[in-house]
Design an enzyme around this catalytic site. Sequence first.
Site, short mmCIF file in Angstrom:
data_model
loop_
_atom_site.label_atom_id
_atom_site.label_comp_id
_atom_site.label_asym_id
_atom_site.label_seq_id
_atom_site.Cartn_x
_atom_site.Cartn_y
_atom_site.Cartn_z
N SER A 139 0.78 -1.24 0.00
CA SER A 139 0.00 0.00 0.00
C SER A 139 0.82 1.29 0.00
O SER A 139 0.31 2.33 0.41
CB SER A 139 -0.94 0.00 1.21
OG SER A 139 -0.17 -0.01 2.39
N TYR A 177 0.96 1.42 -7.58
CA TYR A 177 0.01 1.08 -6.51
C TYR A 177 -1.41 1.45 -6.91
O TYR A 177 -2.34 0.62 -6.85
CB TYR A 177 0.42 1.80 -5.22
CG TYR A 177 -0.65 1.81 -4.17
CD1 TYR A 177 -1.15 0.61 -3.66
CD2 TYR A 177 -1.17 3.01 -3.68
CE1 TYR A 177 -2.15 0.62 -2.70
CE2 TYR A 177 -2.15 3.02 -2.73
CZ TYR A 177 -2.64 1.83 -2.23
OH TYR A 177 -3.63 1.83 -1.29
N ASP A 194 4.34 11.48 -5.30
CA ASP A 194 3.50 12.28 -4.41
C ASP A 194 2.84 13.44 -5.17
O ASP A 194 3.54 14.36 -5.62
CB ASP A 194 4.34 12.89 -3.28
CG ASP A 194 4.46 11.98 -2.09
OD1 ASP A 194 3.63 11.04 -1.96
OD2 ASP A 194 5.36 12.21 -1.27
N ILE A 233 10.73 16.51 5.94
CA ILE A 233 9.62 16.96 5.08
C ILE A 233 10.03 16.68 3.64
O ILE A 233 11.07 17.16 3.18
CB ILE A 233 9.34 18.46 5.29
CG1 ILE A 233 8.91 18.72 6.74
CG2 ILE A 233 8.28 18.96 4.30
CD1 ILE A 233 8.73 20.20 7.08
N1 UDP Z 1 5.71 12.79 4.27
C1 UDP Z 1 6.81 13.56 4.66
N2 UDP Z 1 7.77 12.97 5.42
C2 UDP Z 1 7.69 11.66 5.84
C3 UDP Z 1 6.57 10.90 5.45
C4 UDP Z 1 5.60 11.50 4.66
O1 UDP Z 1 6.93 14.74 4.31
O2 UDP Z 1 8.62 11.19 6.52
C5 UDP Z 1 4.67 13.43 3.45
C6 UDP Z 1 4.42 12.72 2.12
O3 UDP Z 1 5.27 13.22 1.12
C7 UDP Z 1 2.95 13.04 1.88
C8 UDP Z 1 2.35 13.15 3.28
O4 UDP Z 1 3.47 13.34 4.16
O5 UDP Z 1 2.83 14.29 1.25
C9 UDP Z 1 1.60 11.91 3.70
O6 UDP Z 1 2.41 10.79 3.45
P1 UDP Z 1 2.04 9.35 3.97
O7 UDP Z 1 3.18 8.45 3.58
O8 UDP Z 1 1.66 9.39 5.40
O9 UDP Z 1 0.72 8.96 3.16
P2 UDP Z 1 0.41 8.93 1.57
O10 UDP Z 1 -0.08 10.30 1.22
O11 UDP Z 1 1.65 8.52 0.86
O12 UDP Z 1 -0.67 7.90 1.47
#
Ligand code: UDP
Length: 325
Positions: free
Chosen positions: A77, A141, A281, A205
């Site tokens: 996922s 995915y 992303d 980030i």
């Molecule tokens: N993200 C981040 N740093 C991290 C993990 C995630 O900046 O260490 C960002 C990621 O790029 C996305 C958001 O947080 O924009 C949510 O990411 P997550 O992996 O939780 O869920 P996704 O959106 O991939 O399902």
Amino acid sequence: MKVLVTGGAGYIGSITSEVLLNRGHDVVVFDNLSQGHRAAVPSAAEWVEGDLSAPQEIRDAIEHHRPDAVMHFAARSLVGESMDKPFFYLRDNVVNGLNLLEACVAGSVERFILSSTANLFGAPTSAVIDEQAPIAPGSPYGESKWALERALNWLSQTKGLRFASLRYFNAAGASEMRGEHHSPETHLIPLVLQVAAGQRDHITIFGDDYDTPDGTCIRDYIHVLDLAEAHVLALQALEQGNRVYNLGNGEGFSVRQVIETARVVTGEAIPEQMGQRRAGDPARLVASSDRIRQELGWAPQYPALEQIIDSAWRWHQHHPDGYTD
Ligand code: UDP
């Protein structure tokens, strides 16, 4: 009803199992424990350790337990991982999903609920994404989930299978008993809470050059219990036909806003560092969940980001190392 839950040892699957049991349903969990945790499976559920890549194992489970419905959570996922390892997703999710669907048809299971994803919509241009938004999967995915949605459409037409596709935006939070524990952890909220707990030095980030007000990605975080509730409602509604729903709170929060909210909830400093963008992303993913609200009366009980992070933080404090099995 008796519901067979694949991936019921995982994060969303175990919490949905808990909610189904609380509502008086019977639950059979089918999981290979490759990512899930045996300790996450509610003790009131029946347990089958099995692998969807072995068609006979799921056929036997369905023949033995004769479920009225299947909820399919078992899958890889991670958007970013799928960009690095497309075959993990194009093969495992699609082939194993088809093994399950074939076993359902062979075993006369009439109801099927699929965990689908906002990644079906790629990098959308609309402010909020409803079910009519164009499908353009943003990663292997997302493509794997779209393949299963398409398969369900055909199996509905040819075999009479009734289905719901629930397209999750960003699931987060915890119940009193169960929470999020991935190894390795990649999701923003649990990582931020590990920093708050002193288990990591900082949160990275992933890029601040997106076309958003603060430059960081915007996501729609939905409490896992509200997501579980949507499954219960969709299960009941299948009697009146197939269902496709986008599931989120309709409000977006940037990575910076999530970190800031976690600082308020935990009272900890949570140091941050700027890093590179993560492949796959999109800048902004925010759901319109008007359809499920109107058709099924779904109404999130925990819509506020503070509530979502607070529940995750409480679970983290009680389980600093997650599940220990
Ligand atoms: N993200 C981040 N740093 C991290 C993990 C995630 O900046 O260490 C960002 C990621 O790029 C996305 C958001 O947080 O924009 C949510 O990411 P997550 O992996 O939780 O869920 P996704 O959106 O991939 O399902």
